[in-house]
Motif scaffolding. Structure first.
Motif, PDB file in Angstrom:
ATOM      1  N   ALA A  61       2.417 -22.738  14.090  1.00 22.09           N
ATOM      2  CA  ALA A  61       2.770 -22.202  12.768  1.00 22.09           C
ATOM      3  C   ALA A  61       4.122 -22.740  12.311  1.00 22.09           C
ATOM      4  N   ASP A  62       5.062 -22.906  13.252  1.00 22.10           N
ATOM      5  CA  ASP A  62       6.381 -23.433  12.884  1.00 22.10           C
ATOM      6  C   ASP A  62       6.317 -24.875  12.401  1.00 22.10           C
ATOM      7  N   LEU A  63       5.348 -25.604  12.902  1.00 20.50           N
ATOM      8  CA  LEU A  63       5.232 -27.011  12.471  1.00 20.50           C
ATOM      9  C   LEU A  63       4.601 -27.135  11.084  1.00 20.50           C
ATOM     10  N   GLY A  64       3.822 -26.134  10.722  1.00 22.80           N
ATOM     11  CA  GLY A  64       3.162 -26.194   9.416  1.00 22.80           C
ATOM     12  C   GLY A  64       1.758 -26.752   9.520  1.00 22.80           C
ATOM     13  N   ARG A  65       1.054 -26.724   8.390  1.00 19.94           N
ATOM     14  CA  ARG A  65      -0.342 -27.165   8.391  1.00 19.94           C
ATOM     15  C   ARG A  65      -0.416 -28.664   8.692  1.00 19.94           C
TER      16      ARG A  65
ATOM     17  N   VAL B  26      20.973 -28.264  -0.524  1.00 16.62           N
ATOM     18  CA  VAL B  26      22.144 -28.704   0.245  1.00 16.62           C
ATOM     19  C   VAL B  26      21.744 -29.013   1.683  1.00 16.62           C
ATOM     20  N   ARG B  27      20.983 -28.102   2.261  1.00 18.59           N
ATOM     21  CA  ARG B  27      20.527 -28.300   3.639  1.00 18.59           C
ATOM     22  C   ARG B  27      19.776 -29.592   3.798  1.00 18.59           C
ATOM     23  N   LYS B  28      18.869 -29.800   2.840  1.00 21.63           N
ATOM     24  CA  LYS B  28      18.005 -30.975   2.894  1.00 21.63           C
ATOM     25  C   LYS B  28      18.843 -32.241   2.814  1.00 21.63           C
ATOM     26  N   GLY B  29      19.819 -32.211   1.900  1.00 21.01           N
ATOM     27  CA  GLY B  29      20.679 -33.375   1.730  1.00 21.01           C
ATOM     28  C   GLY B  29      21.494 -33.674   2.977  1.00 21.01           C
ATOM     29  N   GLY B  46      12.994 -34.616  20.420  1.00 20.02           N
ATOM     30  CA  GLY B  46      12.822 -33.827  19.203  1.00 20.02           C
ATOM     31  C   GLY B  46      13.247 -32.371  19.300  1.00 20.02           C
ATOM     32  N   LEU B  47      12.746 -31.685  20.333  1.00 22.16           N
ATOM     33  CA  LEU B  47      13.037 -30.259  20.429  1.00 22.16           C
ATOM     34  C   LEU B  47      14.529 -30.016  20.693  1.00 22.16           C
ATOM     35  N   GLU B  48      15.137 -30.916  21.471  1.00 23.31           N
ATOM     36  CA  GLU B  48      16.582 -30.800  21.720  1.00 23.31           C
ATOM     37  C   GLU B  48      17.360 -30.965  20.415  1.00 23.31           C
ATOM     38  N   ILE B  49      16.921 -31.933  19.611  1.00 23.97           N
ATOM     39  CA  ILE B  49      17.587 -32.153  18.322  1.00 23.97           C
ATOM     40  C   ILE B  49      17.505 -30.883  17.481  1.00 23.97           C
ATOM     41  N   LEU B  50      16.303 -30.306  17.427  1.00 26.81           N
ATOM     42  CA  LEU B  50      16.124 -29.068  16.659  1.00 26.81           C
ATOM     43  C   LEU B  50      17.038 -27.963  17.168  1.00 26.81           C
ATOM     44  N   ALA B  58      23.900 -23.091  12.655  1.00 22.23           N
ATOM     45  CA  ALA B  58      23.068 -22.152  11.906  1.00 22.23           C
ATOM     46  C   ALA B  58      22.271 -22.900  10.850  1.00 22.23           C
ATOM     47  N   LEU B  59      22.013 -24.168  11.131  1.00 20.35           N
ATOM     48  CA  LEU B  59      21.274 -24.994  10.193  1.00 20.35           C
ATOM     49  C   LEU B  59      19.804 -24.680  10.419  1.00 20.35           C
ATOM     50  N   ILE B  60      19.235 -23.916   9.531  1.00 26.34           N
ATOM     51  CA  ILE B  60      17.842 -23.531   9.738  1.00 26.34           C
ATOM     52  C   ILE B  60      16.955 -24.662   9.261  1.00 26.34           C
ATOM     53  N   VAL B  61      16.259 -25.249  10.201  1.00 29.27           N
ATOM     54  CA  VAL B  61      15.510 -26.454   9.883  1.00 29.27           C
ATOM     55  C   VAL B  61      14.023 -26.182  10.000  1.00 29.27           C
TER      56      VAL B  61
END
Lengths: 207, 136
Positions: A61-65, B26-29, B46-50, B58-61
């Motif tokens: 779900a976190d990854l999206g569809r 702003v976040r996206k940029g 990938g998961l480590e980067i996240l 607190a960058l909600i990605v």
């Protein structure tokens, strides 16, 4: 079926859908993407020990569809390729995809199509003049009290009361303007992609 | 590097919608810069980067946006990737900055510093003003 099997089946189903949605990309790239996301889901869902179906569900779900995710990959891929090759065909394909994602993309696509159409019409008209010397060209045709300006390819008869505005000048003017429009439209497409690519795909996922 | 990543204000639960939208922009940029920044000191998967993005800032990605972005940065030659068969029991795809990725990170960081400094200058007058006294 054990919990772990159920969880694995869920992962496979998700990745299968993703793979199907990514089929426009080269096979090698598709499996690279799919394996990376498999690794992500497995690691996230198995954080507390064994794979649990609920944990897989939440990771997915976190990854999206899958189709949204694939759409981001495809849009990025086409845009990178379009920018690298500058091929009008790739630019146009990229615009088609972009148009399905955002309003801005839709307008850029529409203007590009009009630009290419105009360019094509001018070039065709110039090339057809030697074949239809009396009818192909830029015509001013009376329409009630008004005139209508019409770019004619020369199929059909001489329009009643019409005036061939450019005569043989349609050949050089048509070719120069037609080719000019073609390059302007192609440049416009590239410019728009470069300008808007950073914002549009992620926007789409957010909606 | 953490100041770069924290370019995004902490998410507030009850922001009005307009502010919310602005925050998303702003976040996206900043996301691209933030990714280059967390990779500055070495390779990560990938998961480590996240996780770094979330912990450090607190960058909600949205996770679904990071992987395609990594893919694009790689296609642009800013990142390189390799599969590593680790002790995790499954292979992981690691990313690292290329030479041009490093250059880009430095350029973006420089721009960010001067940009945020001048914006801070503009914000100073009313950020210092006591609350409740601002004009409507």
């Amino acid at each position: 079926m054990t919990e772990v099997n159920v969880a694995q089946k869920k992962i496979e189903e998700y990745l299968q859908e993703l793979r199907a949605a990514l089929r426009a990309l080269p096979a090698e790239q598709v499996s690279d993407i799919v394996e990376e996301l498999r690794s992500h889901i497995v690691e996230k869902a198995a954080a507390g020990g064994d794979l649990a179906p609920a944990a897989v569900d939440s990771a997915i779900a976190d990854l999206g569809r899958p189709e949204d995710l694939a759409s981001l990959y495809l849009t990025d891929d086409l845009q990178v390729r379009a920018l690298a090759s500058r091929s009008p065909l790739l630019v146009l394909r990229s615009l088609f995809r972009w148009a399905s994602l955002s309003f801005a993309g839709f307008w850029v696509l529409t203007s590009s199509l009009v630009g290419y159409f105009l360019s094509g019409a001018l070039v065709c008209c110039a090339l057809l003049r030697p074949i239809h010397p009396r009818t192909a060209g830029l015509w001013m045709i009376p329409n009630g009290t008004d005139y209508e300006i019409s770019l004619r390819l020369g199929f059909g008869s001489v329009p009643a009361g019409g005036k061939d505005v450019l005569g043989w000048w349609i050949v050089p003017i048509g070719l120069v303007l037609g080719i000019g429009f073609f390059f302007l439209t192609a440049l416009f497409g590239l410019w728009s992609i470069r300008r808007l690519r950073r914002t549009s795909p992620i926007d789409a996922l957010r909606k | 590097m953490s100041y770069i990543v924290s370019c995004v204000p902490m998410a507030v639960a009850t922001v009005p919608e307009a502010i919310d939208k602005w925050e998303v922009q702003v976040r996206k940029g900043c996301l691209e810069l933030a990714i280059l920044a967390v990779l500055w000191s070495g390779r990560l998967y990938g998961l480590e980067i996240l996780r770094r993005l979330e912990e450090g800032s607190a960058l909600i990605v949205p996770e679904g946006t990071v992987y395609p972005l990594l893919n694009r940065l790689k296609a642009e030659g800013l990142l390189a990737s390799e599969w590593v068969e680790g002790d995790a029991g499954h292979p992981r795809k690691y990313y690292k900055l290329t030479a041009s990725g490093r250059r880009r990170a430095v350029q973006m960081a420089e721009f960010w510093s001067s940009f945020s400094a001048s914006l801070d200058g503009l914000l100073a007058p009313f950020r210092l003003a006591p609350r409740g006294k601002e004009e409507r």
